[in-house]
Design a protein around this motif. Structure first.
Motif: not given
Length: 90
Positions: A54-65, A67-80
């Motif tokens: 699980d990747r938690p929600a976090r704040d990010g930035r729009n590289p063009q403007t 502006a702060t944007i909210r990046i939603p939580a999501r599930k990601v596949v990991s490989f070890k």
């Protein structure tokens, strides 16, 4: 190496047709996806392990403007990678 190269190598190594190797690869990929979608971990001893994190929600930035944007939580596949795989590339 792409998928068709892998199928050809599998067919040659196993002494089977490319069609059979293609079906085997498709089945393997399908079962990996199914296992991860169910929330289970897949371990291939010596090769590595696939898991869903699980990747938690976090704040990010729009590289063009800027502006702060909210990046939603999501599930990601990991490989070890496993120890045999790690040691084979050195």
């Amino acid at each position: 190496m792409n998928k068709s190269d892998l199928i050809e190598a599998m067919a040659t190594d196993a002494g089977i047709s490319k069609a059979a190797a293609g079906k085997a690869l498709d089945s393997m990929m399908s079962n990996v996806k199914k296992t991860l979608k169910e929330g289970n971990k897949l371990v291939l001893v010596g090769f590595g392990s696939f898991d869903v994190k699980d990747r938690p929600a976090r704040d990010g930035r729009n590289p063009q403007t800027g502006a702060t944007i909210r990046i939603p939580a999501r599930k990601v596949v990991s490989f070890k990678p496993g120890s045999e795989l790690k040691n084979s590339v050195n």
